[in-house]
Scaffold this motif. Structure first.
Motif, PDB file in Angstrom:
ATOM      1  N   LYS A 753     -25.238  61.331  14.904  1.00  0.00           N
ATOM      2  CA  LYS A 753     -24.291  62.439  14.852  1.00  0.00           C
ATOM      3  C   LYS A 753     -24.049  62.874  13.410  1.00  0.00           C
ATOM      4  O   LYS A 753     -24.028  64.072  13.107  1.00  0.00           O
ATOM      5  CB  LYS A 753     -22.971  62.017  15.503  1.00  0.00           C
ATOM      6  N   THR A 754     -23.908  61.877  12.523  1.00  0.00           N
ATOM      7  CA  THR A 754     -23.682  62.172  11.106  1.00  0.00           C
ATOM      8  C   THR A 754     -24.895  62.867  10.496  1.00  0.00           C
ATOM      9  O   THR A 754     -24.762  63.817   9.710  1.00  0.00           O
ATOM     10  CB  THR A 754     -23.385  60.872  10.335  1.00  0.00           C
ATOM     11  N   ILE A 755     -26.080  62.392  10.865  1.00  0.00           N
ATOM     12  CA  ILE A 755     -27.316  62.977  10.315  1.00  0.00           C
ATOM     13  C   ILE A 755     -27.477  64.423  10.769  1.00  0.00           C
ATOM     14  O   ILE A 755     -27.792  65.315   9.961  1.00  0.00           O
ATOM     15  CB  ILE A 755     -28.540  62.130  10.728  1.00  0.00           C
ATOM     16  N   ILE A 756     -27.266  64.694  12.048  1.00  0.00           N
ATOM     17  CA  ILE A 756     -27.405  66.059  12.556  1.00  0.00           C
ATOM     18  C   ILE A 756     -26.382  66.983  11.900  1.00  0.00           C
ATOM     19  O   ILE A 756     -26.691  68.124  11.543  1.00  0.00           O
ATOM     20  CB  ILE A 756     -27.260  66.077  14.096  1.00  0.00           C
ATOM     21  N   GLN A 757     -25.183  66.477  11.688  1.00  0.00           N
ATOM     22  CA  GLN A 757     -24.176  67.288  11.009  1.00  0.00           C
ATOM     23  C   GLN A 757     -24.584  67.559   9.557  1.00  0.00           C
ATOM     24  O   GLN A 757     -24.327  68.639   9.024  1.00  0.00           O
ATOM     25  CB  GLN A 757     -22.812  66.589  11.045  1.00  0.00           C
ATOM     26  N   SER A 758     -25.257  66.582   8.938  1.00  0.00           N
ATOM     27  CA  SER A 758     -25.734  66.757   7.565  1.00  0.00           C
ATOM     28  C   SER A 758     -26.753  67.888   7.499  1.00  0.00           C
ATOM     29  O   SER A 758     -26.736  68.709   6.564  1.00  0.00           O
ATOM     30  CB  SER A 758     -26.350  65.453   7.056  1.00  0.00           C
ATOM     31  N   VAL A 759     -27.644  67.954   8.484  1.00  0.00           N
ATOM     32  CA  VAL A 759     -28.636  69.031   8.530  1.00  0.00           C
ATOM     33  C   VAL A 759     -27.937  70.379   8.714  1.00  0.00           C
ATOM     34  O   VAL A 759     -28.275  71.372   8.049  1.00  0.00           O
ATOM     35  CB  VAL A 759     -29.653  68.792   9.669  1.00  0.00           C
ATOM     36  N   LYS A 760     -26.933  70.427   9.607  1.00  0.00           N
ATOM     37  CA  LYS A 760     -26.215  71.679   9.850  1.00  0.00           C
ATOM     38  C   LYS A 760     -25.435  72.120   8.606  1.00  0.00           C
ATOM     39  O   LYS A 760     -25.412  73.313   8.274  1.00  0.00           O
ATOM     40  CB  LYS A 760     -25.259  71.496  11.030  1.00  0.00           C
ATOM     41  N   THR A 761     -24.839  71.161   7.926  1.00  0.00           N
ATOM     42  CA  THR A 761     -24.096  71.486   6.704  1.00  0.00           C
ATOM     43  C   THR A 761     -25.035  72.047   5.631  1.00  0.00           C
ATOM     44  O   THR A 761     -24.699  73.002   4.924  1.00  0.00           O
ATOM     45  CB  THR A 761     -23.385  70.233   6.166  1.00  0.00           C
ATOM     46  N   PHE A 762     -26.217  71.438   5.520  1.00  0.00           N
ATOM     47  CA  PHE A 762     -27.233  71.936   4.575  1.00  0.00           C
ATOM     48  C   PHE A 762     -27.550  73.394   4.890  1.00  0.00           C
ATOM     49  O   PHE A 762     -27.623  74.243   3.999  1.00  0.00           O
ATOM     50  CB  PHE A 762     -28.490  71.074   4.688  1.00  0.00           C
ATOM     51  N   GLU A 763     -27.716  73.693   6.165  1.00  0.00           N
ATOM     52  CA  GLU A 763     -28.080  75.048   6.589  1.00  0.00           C
ATOM     53  C   GLU A 763     -26.955  76.032   6.319  1.00  0.00           C
ATOM     54  O   GLU A 763     -27.198  77.173   5.906  1.00  0.00           O
ATOM     55  CB  GLU A 763     -28.410  75.037   8.097  1.00  0.00           C
ATOM     56  N   GLN A 764     -25.731  75.583   6.470  1.00  0.00           N
ATOM     57  CA  GLN A 764     -24.593  76.493   6.347  1.00  0.00           C
ATOM     58  C   GLN A 764     -24.160  76.730   4.907  1.00  0.00           C
ATOM     59  O   GLN A 764     -23.653  77.801   4.571  1.00  0.00           O
ATOM     60  CB  GLN A 764     -23.401  75.923   7.144  1.00  0.00           C
ATOM     61  N   GLN A 765     -24.392  75.741   4.039  1.00  0.00           N
ATOM     62  CA  GLN A 765     -23.815  75.803   2.695  1.00  0.00           C
ATOM     63  C   GLN A 765     -24.823  76.102   1.593  1.00  0.00           C
ATOM     64  O   GLN A 765     -24.426  76.421   0.472  1.00  0.00           O
ATOM     65  CB  GLN A 765     -23.091  74.486   2.381  1.00  0.00           C
ATOM     66  N   ARG A 766     -26.115  75.993   1.851  1.00  0.00           N
ATOM     67  CA  ARG A 766     -27.113  76.242   0.819  1.00  0.00           C
ATOM     68  C   ARG A 766     -27.537  77.698   0.835  1.00  0.00           C
ATOM     69  O   ARG A 766     -27.715  78.294   1.902  1.00  0.00           O
ATOM     70  CB  ARG A 766     -28.350  75.348   1.026  1.00  0.00           C
ATOM     71  N   ALA A 767     -27.732  78.238  -0.365  1.00  0.00           N
ATOM     72  CA  ALA A 767     -28.134  79.644  -0.475  1.00  0.00           C
ATOM     73  C   ALA A 767     -29.474  79.893   0.216  1.00  0.00           C
ATOM     74  O   ALA A 767     -29.690  80.930   0.822  1.00  0.00           O
ATOM     75  CB  ALA A 767     -28.220  80.053  -1.939  1.00  0.00           C
ATOM     76  N   GLY A 768     -30.376  78.924   0.105  1.00  0.00           N
ATOM     77  CA  GLY A 768     -31.694  79.078   0.705  1.00  0.00           C
ATOM     78  C   GLY A 768     -31.763  78.595   2.136  1.00  0.00           C
ATOM     79  O   GLY A 768     -32.844  78.535   2.727  1.00  0.00           O
TER      80      GLY A 768
END
Length: 815
Positions: A753-768
């Protein structure tokens, strides 16, 4: 065949159809690079707009405004630049206007892939001694010394023939050797290993370009047999007595099959009617020294004793040059043509810059003596007068000094480039290179100076000038022809060069760069030129310059060994840049693909555990996706996983190596500290690939791998490149690679759950966003981890698809 076809077509094509033309780079364009074509007209028209058309669908993808009317150039009355650099979508396209349509061309990261290796074919074909193309030997009796204190036979067989004749010069061979060495040093990931050191089929664990460079080094050693002995040339223009295949050695020198070997005396030489204007030995000695010094650096971890010997010879050759400053020109004979090199401080600067810190002061002194290579910005120069056409020493030195010293060296490059730009900016082709003999050689060398300036300074002011030189070589010129035999395969390239291989035997001379256009007045005054066929480019000749694809024209259509070697460096730089723009590279490994494209690569690794293989395979099949799997030799050998591996391969997933024994390559805390040798790395990787072959996997298509523990350094990346393998790894910050952790590891443990949220956070917060991201998941984990991430793979894929991401194999996105 090309000549006959053009003659037939000319009877059906009326002149108005030829009035407007569009000249392009037939090799293609990189998506994020400069992309310019040139519209040419024989009428007084001007052009306002142009269109870029998808060659597959016929759809107009881009409409652009034509550049300013640039006026007449060569055979054309009006010209204009067509800039479509802002268009970045890969594909096959053509340009069109109301009256003109270009040939189709490629826009792709892979537009230049393999081109540098292709041109190595010509270098191997030019080998003297054992020739792998002919599978036979030639010139094995070289030679007898002249101007030398030695009076007995000098064993100097080897090296490369200079051009279509069989003369051999240290001047050009050393320059070629240096560029091949530098190409591998600077762009190791571009080159493959498919041949043995002798040029015959079969890899040897060393990149083919480095094998070729060593062929040059080995000959240079023979030409510099002792610290106080230095030779510069084999043969002279008595060689020019008709065409023959090189193995047909002929007695032209009165000594059986032996040829003369010219000793460097630092004074004028010439055994027959003409003499050169030599004044010293430094130009040749500096070239010897810089090659030996760079060779020492690159071969230290491959052939230690060989490298040590090169190190000694580099310093001795430098001392030889210091003892007799001046130029050591090549020797003429019955005709007045020779390499009229008039500069030498550039050679000594490069040597000093290559020898180490204790020589840097000398290198700076030499740099200031010739800040700008004299031909830059000039309209003419004598043959090879300012060789090797640019000062490589400025770049080598600038990488080692800082502050004002570095700024000064970069300014020297800019000043030379700007002199050319003042002329180039006046015409649509951005042509500022004089049409002297071997104009193509000057063109590719100058493009490299522009490239080094841009890399050192970060200044893109002259990017289009740099690209225009490259485009010129591949067809964006008045004649609309590429200047490299057989490259591109589908293009208009030389078919009738001034070469015995093609003329006598119809052998292809793949990859050979021909001399290029010359001023019309030069052409008219050269000795012994007579065209053999109807000129298919007659409509594009002018009072400015001519080019003929004709065996009889040795001035514009003869391939040269040194020009080809310099082109190899330029092609390697272009391929490297096309691949790496938009990519993230860490320690020589690609950790993120093209961030301008909304694509993701799913990669899976395994060594000991693989219980999730079946689940992963089924999830990918349901999602109609292709993944990339990297397994150790241990995993491939495990009978428990054999059927799963074979299913993956059958279903079209990428299978690659992960090391045979899951070795740790370098220290965790000191990344630059290696824990294995290159030989251990090579043996381990070989064993990994062998077991893959045993399972029926075609390892010829394996071009990338993930290092064990996802940990490597620059040295390992270079070793990998030697084997034709590109390192790839997960994109840091996504967190997916933490799925190997288990609760007993304490704070290090990450739940799915933590890992999947980490991927989603990367997608939401990174410019690229997640563009180009490489997500790594383990195909199996320690039994103590019960929360398996691969069981949540379907959920993760669904989320990513909803966000609009496409999936691709990692080898398709990074190689």
């Amino acid at each position: 065949m090309k000549k006959l076809l053009l003659l037939v077509l000319s009877t059906f094509i009326s002149h108005p159809l030829l009035a407007d033309l569009i000249r392009i780079n037939q090799l293609g364009y990189a998506p994020r690079g400069s992309k310019v074509a040139v519209w040419c007209s024989k009428e007084q028209d001007t052009l306002k707009y142009f269109e870029l058309v998808n060659a597959v669908t016929g759809k107009v993808e881009y409409k652009g405004k034509a550049g300013r009317a640039a006026g007449a150039y060569g055979p054309f009355t009006q010209t204009s630049r067509l800039d479509f650099s802002s268009f970045t979508s890969p594909g096959q396209y053509y340009l069109q206007t109301a009256k003109a349509k270009s040939p189709a061309f490629l826009i792709s990261d892979n537009a230049y892939k393999g081109a540098a290796d292709f041109c190595l074919r010509y270098m191997r074909q030019q080998r003297s001694g054992f020739n792998p193309f002919l599978k036979d030997s030639c010139h094995t009796h070289d030679g007898f010394p002249v101007y030398s204190p030695d009076t007995t036979f000098i064993p100097v067989s080897g090296g490369w023939h200079d051009a279509s004749d069989y003369l051999q010069y240290v001047t050009t061979s050393a320059n070629a050797t240096w560029h091949l060495l530098a190409a591998w040093r600077d762009f190791p990931g571009v080159f493959s290993d498919s041949l043995q050191a002798n040029g015959l089929a079969g890899g040897n664990g060393i990149a083919d370009v480095l094998d070729e460079a060593k062929w040059g080094l080995d000959w240079l050693i023979k030409m510099n047999p002792r610290d106080d002995r230095m030779y510069n040339q084999i043969g002279d223009d008595r060689d020019h007595q008709g065409m023959r295949i090189p193995k047909q050695d002929t007695n032209f020198y009165g000594r059986g099959l032996e040829r003369p070997v010219y000793f460097c005396i630092g004074e004028p030489q010439g055994l027959l009617k003409y003499k050169n204007r030599a004044t010293g030995t430094a130009s040749t000695a500096g070239k010897f020294s810089s090659c030996f010094a760079l060779g020492q650096q690159l071969f230290t971890n491959i052939y230690t004793s060989y490298a040590d010997s090169l190190g000694h010879k580099a310093k001795a050759a430098y001392a030889f040059g210091m003892a007799k400053p001046g130029v050591c020109q090549t020797a003429p004979g019955r005709s007045p043509y020779f390499y009229e090199e008039d500069n030498w401080t550039d050679d000594m600067e490069l040597a000093a810059a290559s020898l180490g810190k204790e020589y840097l002061s000398n290198a700076l002194d030499f740099a200031h003596q010739e800040p700008v290579t004299p031909w830059l910005g000039k309209d003419t120069a004598r043959h090879y007068q300012w060789y090797p056409f640019i000062n490589q020493g400025h770049a080598e030195l600038a990488r080692q000094v800082k502050g004002p010293q570095r700024d000064t060296l970069i300014r020297y490059y800019r000043e030379g480039i700007d002199r050319v730009w003042q002329k180039a900016s006046r015409n649509a082709f951005y042509r500022g290179i004089p049409f002297i003999w071997c104009s193509n050689n000057l063109t590719v060398a100058f493009a490299i100076q522009c490239y080094w300036y841009r890399e050192l300074s970060g200044d893109n002011t002259y990017l289009q000038l740099e690209q225009a030189c490259f485009d010129w070589i591949f067809g964006c010129n008045p004649w609309g022809t590429a200047m490299v035999y057989g490259l591109p395969a589908h293009g208009d390239t030389p078919t009738d060069p001034h070469s015995s291989f093609t003329h006598l035997k119809q052998y292809p001379i793949d990859g050979g760069l021909v001399d290029g256009p010359v001023y019309t007045n030069i052409f008219k005054n050269l000795i012994g030129i007579r065209l053999q066929d109807v000129d298919e480019y007659a409509a594009f000749q002018s009072d400015l310059a001519v080019y003929h694809d004709d065996y009889g024209d040795y001035s514009t259509n003869e391939p040269t060994m040194d020009g080809t070697a310099v082109l190899i460096y330029l092609l390697a730089a272009q391929e490297h840049a096309a691949r790496e723009k938009g990519y993230t590279v860490t320690q020589g490994g690609i950790t993120r693909m093209d961030s301008s494209h909304k694509e993701i690569a799913l990669v899976f690794t395994a060594d000991e555990f693989g219980e999730g293989l079946s689940s992963i395979t089924q999830t990918l099949k349901q999602g109609k996706l292709k993944g990339s799997f990297f397994f150790t030799g241990n995993f491939y050998r495990n009978p428990l996983f054999r059927s799963g591996i074979q299913r993956l391969y059958k279903e079209g997933h990428y299978l690659g190596p992960h090391s045979d024994k899951h070795l740790l390559y370098c220290d965790w805390k000191k990344r630059d500290s290696l824990l294995i040798t290159q030989q251990q790395f090579t043996n381990d990787m070989h064993n990994n690939l062998v077991v893959m072959q045993e399972l029926g996997i075609d390892t010829g298509k394996v071009n990338c791998f993930i290092p064990p523990y996802e940990w490597w350094n620059d040295s390992v990346a270079a070793w990998s490149a030697n084997l034709g393998l590109q390192i790839v790894c997960f994109t840091p910050g996504t967190g997916s690679n933490a799925d190997y952790t288990y609760p007993e590891m304490g704070k290090t443990y990450k739940s799915s759950k933590t890992i999947i949220q980490s991927v989603k956070t990367f997608e939401q917060q990174r410019a690229g966003k997640l563009n180009g991201v490489i997500l790594l998941i383990h195909a199996g984990t320690d039994p103590r981890r019960r929360d398996k991430l691969y069981l949540h793979l379907q959920q993760l894929i669904k989320y990513l698809k909803q966000k609009g991401y496409r999936f691709k194999r990692v080898d398709e996105g990074t190689i």
